[in-house]
Design a protein around this motif. Sequence first.
Motif, PDB file in Angstrom:
ATOM      1  N   ASN A  74       6.121   4.486  -2.438  1.00  0.00           N
ATOM      2  CA  ASN A  74       5.418   2.683  -2.315  1.00  0.00           C
ATOM      3  C   ASN A  74       5.772   2.063  -4.242  1.00  0.00           C
ATOM      4  O   ASN A  74       4.786   1.676  -4.731  1.00  0.00           O
ATOM      5  N   PRO A  75       7.215   2.518  -5.044  1.00  0.00           N
ATOM      6  CA  PRO A  75       7.606   1.469  -6.284  1.00  0.00           C
ATOM      7  C   PRO A  75       6.643   0.238  -5.880  1.00  0.00           C
ATOM      8  O   PRO A  75       6.849  -0.188  -6.922  1.00  0.00           O
ATOM      9  N   LEU A  76       7.020  -0.600  -4.747  1.00  0.00           N
ATOM     10  CA  LEU A  76       6.611  -2.530  -4.879  1.00  0.00           C
ATOM     11  C   LEU A  76       5.721  -2.830  -4.824  1.00  0.00           C
ATOM     12  O   LEU A  76       5.175  -3.438  -6.041  1.00  0.00           O
ATOM     13  N   LEU A  77       5.052  -1.543  -3.914  1.00  0.00           N
ATOM     14  CA  LEU A  77       2.733  -1.675  -4.230  1.00  0.00           C
ATOM     15  C   LEU A  77       2.496  -1.583  -5.897  1.00  0.00           C
ATOM     16  O   LEU A  77       2.044  -2.028  -6.336  1.00  0.00           O
ATOM     17  N   ALA A  78       3.684  -0.269  -6.527  1.00  0.00           N
ATOM     18  CA  ALA A  78       2.957  -0.127  -7.252  1.00  0.00           C
ATOM     19  C   ALA A  78       3.189  -1.220  -8.814  1.00  0.00           C
ATOM     20  O   ALA A  78       2.703  -1.399  -9.548  1.00  0.00           O
ATOM     21  N   TYR A  79       4.155  -1.667  -8.282  1.00  0.00           N
ATOM     22  CA  TYR A  79       5.014  -3.058  -9.841  1.00  0.00           C
ATOM     23  C   TYR A  79       3.894  -3.922  -9.492  1.00  0.00           C
ATOM     24  O   TYR A  79       3.824  -4.845 -10.215  1.00  0.00           O
ATOM     25  N   LEU A  80       3.988  -4.520  -8.298  1.00  0.00           N
ATOM     26  CA  LEU A  80       3.067  -5.596  -8.336  1.00  0.00           C
ATOM     27  C   LEU A  80       1.471  -5.595  -7.389  1.00  0.00           C
ATOM     28  O   LEU A  80       1.424  -6.487  -7.512  1.00  0.00           O
ATOM     29  N   SER A  81       1.224  -4.805  -7.765  1.00  0.00           N
ATOM     30  CA  SER A  81      -0.199  -4.555  -8.032  1.00  0.00           C
ATOM     31  C   SER A  81      -1.162  -5.020  -8.550  1.00  0.00           C
ATOM     32  O   SER A  81      -2.101  -5.915  -8.199  1.00  0.00           O
ATOM     33  N   GLY A  82      -0.667  -5.288  -9.916  1.00  0.00           N
ATOM     34  CA  GLY A  82      -1.527  -5.976 -11.068  1.00  0.00           C
ATOM     35  C   GLY A  82      -0.833  -7.666 -10.774  1.00  0.00           C
ATOM     36  O   GLY A  82      -2.137  -7.840 -11.267  1.00  0.00           O
ATOM     37  N   ALA A  83      -0.143  -7.934 -10.198  1.00  0.00           N
ATOM     38  CA  ALA A  83      -0.084  -9.568  -9.764  1.00  0.00           C
ATOM     39  C   ALA A  83      -0.866  -9.512  -8.612  1.00  0.00           C
ATOM     40  O   ALA A  83      -1.010 -10.317  -8.788  1.00  0.00           O
ATOM     41  N   LEU A  84      -0.510  -8.615  -7.456  1.00  0.00           N
ATOM     42  CA  LEU A  84      -1.620  -8.952  -6.418  1.00  0.00           C
ATOM     43  C   LEU A  84      -2.861  -9.002  -6.270  1.00  0.00           C
ATOM     44  O   LEU A  84      -3.871  -9.569  -5.765  1.00  0.00           O
ATOM     45  N   LEU A  85      -3.680  -7.916  -7.136  1.00  0.00           N
ATOM     46  CA  LEU A  85      -5.025  -7.675  -7.032  1.00  0.00           C
ATOM     47  C   LEU A  85      -5.322  -8.185  -8.704  1.00  0.00           C
ATOM     48  O   LEU A  85      -4.869  -8.169  -9.099  1.00  0.00           O
ATOM     49  N   ASN A  86      -6.749  -8.415  -8.551  1.00  0.00           N
ATOM     50  CA  ASN A  86      -7.088  -8.510  -9.450  1.00  0.00           C
ATOM     51  C   ASN A  86      -7.992  -7.596 -10.093  1.00  0.00           C
ATOM     52  O   ASN A  86      -9.275  -7.235 -10.160  1.00  0.00           O
ATOM     53  N   MET A  87      -7.270  -6.861 -10.697  1.00  0.00           N
ATOM     54  CA  MET A  87      -7.820  -5.569 -11.292  1.00  0.00           C
ATOM     55  C   MET A  87      -8.718  -5.576 -12.793  1.00  0.00           C
ATOM     56  O   MET A  87      -9.751  -5.350 -12.783  1.00  0.00           O
ATOM     57  N   HIS A  88      -8.862  -7.323 -13.211  1.00  0.00           N
ATOM     58  CA  HIS A  88      -9.767  -6.735 -13.815  1.00  0.00           C
ATOM     59  C   HIS A  88     -11.474  -7.264 -13.683  1.00  0.00           C
ATOM     60  O   HIS A  88     -11.924  -6.829 -13.782  1.00  0.00           O
ATOM     61  N   GLY A  89     -11.182  -7.930 -12.207  1.00  0.00           N
ATOM     62  CA  GLY A  89     -12.814  -7.997 -11.350  1.00  0.00           C
ATOM     63  C   GLY A  89     -12.908  -6.807 -10.807  1.00  0.00           C
ATOM     64  O   GLY A  89     -14.385  -6.981 -10.582  1.00  0.00           O
ATOM     65  N   ILE A  90     -12.271  -6.090 -10.261  1.00  0.00           N
ATOM     66  CA  ILE A  90     -12.276  -4.735  -9.491  1.00  0.00           C
ATOM     67  C   ILE A  90     -12.909  -4.296 -10.329  1.00  0.00           C
ATOM     68  O   ILE A  90     -13.710  -3.526 -10.610  1.00  0.00           O
ATOM     69  N   THR A  91     -12.216  -3.906 -11.553  1.00  0.00           N
ATOM     70  CA  THR A  91     -12.939  -3.105 -12.812  1.00  0.00           C
ATOM     71  C   THR A  91     -14.328  -3.073 -13.181  1.00  0.00           C
ATOM     72  O   THR A  91     -15.562  -2.855 -12.994  1.00  0.00           O
ATOM     73  N   GLN A  92     -14.378  -4.549 -13.670  1.00  0.00           N
ATOM     74  CA  GLN A  92     -15.791  -5.429 -13.141  1.00  0.00           C
ATOM     75  C   GLN A  92     -17.170  -5.034 -12.762  1.00  0.00           C
ATOM     76  O   GLN A  92     -18.076  -4.928 -13.404  1.00  0.00           O
ATOM     77  N   ARG A  93     -16.396  -4.577 -11.819  1.00  0.00           N
ATOM     78  CA  ARG A  93     -17.437  -4.777 -10.313  1.00  0.00           C
ATOM     79  C   ARG A  93     -17.611  -3.201 -10.153  1.00  0.00           C
ATOM     80  O   ARG A  93     -19.145  -3.033 -10.069  1.00  0.00           O
ATOM     81  N   LEU A  94     -17.018  -2.234 -10.092  1.00  0.00           N
ATOM     82  CA  LEU A  94     -17.242  -0.794 -10.165  1.00  0.00           C
ATOM     83  C   LEU A  94     -17.392  -0.623 -11.388  1.00  0.00           C
ATOM     84  O   LEU A  94     -18.657   0.271 -11.355  1.00  0.00           O
ATOM     85  N   ALA A  95     -16.897  -1.110 -13.038  1.00  0.00           N
ATOM     86  CA  ALA A  95     -17.853  -0.214 -14.019  1.00  0.00           C
ATOM     87  C   ALA A  95     -18.108  -1.526 -14.939  1.00  0.00           C
ATOM     88  O   ALA A  95     -18.284  -1.074 -16.259  1.00  0.00           O
ATOM     89  N   GLY A  96     -18.242  -1.922 -14.039  1.00  0.00           N
ATOM     90  CA  GLY A  96     -18.913  -3.355 -15.176  1.00  0.00           C
ATOM     91  C   GLY A  96     -20.373  -3.339 -15.891  1.00  0.00           C
ATOM     92  O   GLY A  96     -21.668  -2.862 -14.914  1.00  0.00           O
ATOM     93  N   GLY A  97     -21.671  -4.692 -16.199  1.00  0.00           N
ATOM     94  CA  GLY A  97     -22.782  -4.605 -15.997  1.00  0.00           C
ATOM     95  C   GLY A  97     -23.804  -2.934 -16.771  1.00  0.00           C
ATOM     96  O   GLY A  97     -23.374  -2.909 -18.178  1.00  0.00           O
ATOM     97  N   ASP A  98     -24.270  -2.613 -16.122  1.00  0.00           N
ATOM     98  CA  ASP A  98     -25.350  -1.883 -15.998  1.00  0.00           C
ATOM     99  C   ASP A  98     -23.921  -0.543 -16.460  1.00  0.00           C
ATOM    100  O   ASP A  98     -24.560   0.159 -17.345  1.00  0.00           O
ATOM    101  N   VAL A  99     -23.454  -0.289 -16.088  1.00  0.00           N
ATOM    102  CA  VAL A  99     -22.833   1.064 -16.100  1.00  0.00           C
ATOM    103  C   VAL A  99     -21.611   1.415 -17.066  1.00  0.00           C
ATOM    104  O   VAL A  99     -21.767   2.010 -17.786  1.00  0.00           O
TER     105      VAL A  99
END
Length: 131
Positions: A74-99
Amino acid sequence: EDESLGGAMAAVGYAWSDIAPESIRMPIIKKIWTPTYVLATGGICMALLAAFHLVVDRFRWTFWIHPFLWIGANPLLAYLSGALLNMHGITQRLAGGDVAEALGDFAPTIHALLPLVLLMLALRFLHRHRT
């Protein structure tokens, strides 16, 4: 055979850019694809391809190649994931704040690696389900 040719190409590219006489010296510049850039990077790629061929096809050491198979499926998913998904927001949701506070000095490292881990888990899931 290929690895020695790759090594020779890389050596010629680096020698031409560094130790050649001033009148014929040419720097390695990616932006304009100088001949030295092509020789150096092409040689490195040939040597790496020969090394991977040796390790995977000749020695049959395949225990480490699964992530590359997932990416290759799935190279297109791997390539486009950064543009299609808000990885910064997901990371903050999972490992931000108290974590992040609990992680202390390791928080930036976890924030940098978490998107990669999530992407690899998604690619593994799709590969296992033949998608």
